[in-house]
Design an enzyme around this catalytic site. Structure first.
Site, PDB file in Angstrom:
ATOM      1  N   ARG A  13      51.076  28.205  44.518  1.00  0.00           N
ATOM      2  CA  ARG A  13      50.393  26.909  44.617  1.00  0.00           C
ATOM      3  C   ARG A  13      50.727  26.008  43.427  1.00  0.00           C
ATOM      4  O   ARG A  13      50.712  24.771  43.543  1.00  0.00           O
ATOM      5  CB  ARG A  13      48.886  27.169  44.686  1.00  0.00           C
ATOM      6  CG  ARG A  13      48.031  25.960  44.956  1.00  0.00           C
ATOM      7  CD  ARG A  13      46.562  26.364  44.941  1.00  0.00           C
ATOM      8  NE  ARG A  13      45.704  25.292  45.411  1.00  0.00           N
ATOM      9  CZ  ARG A  13      44.419  25.204  45.123  1.00  0.00           C
ATOM     10  NH1 ARG A  13      43.834  26.123  44.381  1.00  0.00           N
ATOM     11  NH2 ARG A  13      43.705  24.206  45.591  1.00  0.00           N
ATOM     12  N   ASN A  39      44.618  19.204  47.649  1.00  0.00           N
ATOM     13  CA  ASN A  39      45.320  20.428  48.007  1.00  0.00           C
ATOM     14  C   ASN A  39      44.191  21.393  48.370  1.00  0.00           C
ATOM     15  O   ASN A  39      43.311  21.649  47.561  1.00  0.00           O
ATOM     16  CB  ASN A  39      46.137  20.914  46.803  1.00  0.00           C
ATOM     17  CG  ASN A  39      46.878  22.195  47.059  1.00  0.00           C
ATOM     18  OD1 ASN A  39      46.272  23.260  47.023  1.00  0.00           O
ATOM     19  ND2 ASN A  39      48.168  22.093  47.279  1.00  0.00           N
ATOM     20  N   SER A  40      44.187  21.887  49.596  1.00  0.00           N
ATOM     21  CA  SER A  40      43.046  22.617  50.127  1.00  0.00           C
ATOM     22  C   SER A  40      42.736  23.905  49.372  1.00  0.00           C
ATOM     23  O   SER A  40      43.617  24.525  48.764  1.00  0.00           O
ATOM     24  CB  SER A  40      43.271  22.953  51.604  1.00  0.00           C
ATOM     25  OG  SER A  40      43.332  21.786  52.367  1.00  0.00           O
ATOM     26  N   GLN A  41      41.485  24.306  49.465  1.00  0.00           N
ATOM     27  CA  GLN A  41      40.997  25.548  48.874  1.00  0.00           C
ATOM     28  C   GLN A  41      41.767  26.728  49.468  1.00  0.00           C
ATOM     29  O   GLN A  41      41.886  26.847  50.688  1.00  0.00           O
ATOM     30  CB  GLN A  41      39.510  25.666  49.198  1.00  0.00           C
ATOM     31  CG  GLN A  41      38.829  26.863  48.670  1.00  0.00           C
ATOM     32  CD  GLN A  41      37.318  26.784  48.914  1.00  0.00           C
ATOM     33  OE1 GLN A  41      36.771  25.715  49.163  1.00  0.00           O
ATOM     34  NE2 GLN A  41      36.673  27.914  48.834  1.00  0.00           N
ATOM     35  N   PRO A  42      42.318  27.606  48.643  1.00  0.00           N
ATOM     36  CA  PRO A  42      43.134  28.709  49.155  1.00  0.00           C
ATOM     37  C   PRO A  42      42.448  29.568  50.231  1.00  0.00           C
ATOM     38  O   PRO A  42      43.078  29.914  51.230  1.00  0.00           O
ATOM     39  CB  PRO A  42      43.470  29.518  47.905  1.00  0.00           C
ATOM     40  CG  PRO A  42      43.512  28.475  46.825  1.00  0.00           C
ATOM     41  CD  PRO A  42      42.387  27.540  47.171  1.00  0.00           C
TER      42      PRO A  42
END
Length: 190
Positions: A13, A39-42
């Protein structure tokens, strides 16, 4: 290790975050990437990719590709026999996402700016899998229409993660819990 965990191990990431935010890469939280986007939460991305069930060789559309991280993860899942097209409505993010993606070995993936008034990339449809990382108020029929005869679409609809499974003649919907995403916006063609 399942294929989604393997993709996360292969695609860091860090390389898809702004320099000043890279220290946040290991956090299980969304990270601002500019222009009001994240950037989305993993853990959310893991859940979405598991629902999407990408197979080697799939043709995949990534709507709201942002920094390019999900596009790279999808490319890892499809392998070189597949293809991934990322589309981003904000031109600056589309350029940055494509630059981030070009620093990887995933030559079968690309990111392009969205066409005003068009959701997805219908000219290159049909797709085996579509991932949409923005919250729709209702199921967007244009994305359903871009699915192949046996395909899947994953996206939040009214803040509920939704899986659309298309068969040759029909499709079914299931929901998989509440999530928060930026809104799905289609810029008007003027």
């Amino acid at each position: 290790m399942d294929n989604v965990a393997a993709a996360f191990a292969a695609v860091s990431r860090v390389g898809f975050l702004p320099r000043g935010s890279r220290r946040e890469a290991a956090n299980d939280a969304p990270v601002q990437i500019g222009h009001g986007q994240t950037n989305s939460q993993p853990s959310t991305v893991v859940a979405m990719l598991r629902l999407l069930d990408v197979r080697p060789g799939d043709r995949v559309l990534d709507v709201g590709s942002g920094s390019g991280w999900t596009t790279a993860l999808l490319a890892d899942l499809t392998g070189p026999d597949g293809s991934v097209i990322g589309v981003e409505r904000l031109p600056d993010l589309a350029v940055w996402g494509e630059q981030n993606l070009r620093r990887t070995s995933y030559s079968w993936a690309s990111i392009r700016p969205a066409t005003a008034g068009v959701l997805g990339v219908p000219d290159l449809a049909p797709y085996d899998r579509i991932l949409c990382s923005a919250n729709a108020l209702e199921l967007p029929q244009p994305l359903v229409d871009q699915l192949a005869g046996e395909a899947r679409l994953v996206l939040p609809v009214s803040s509920e993660m939704t899986l659309v499974v298309r068969t040759r003649d029909d499709y079914s919907l299931t929901t998989h819990g509440p999530y928060r995403f930026v809104p799905l916006v289609i810029d008007r063609a003027d």
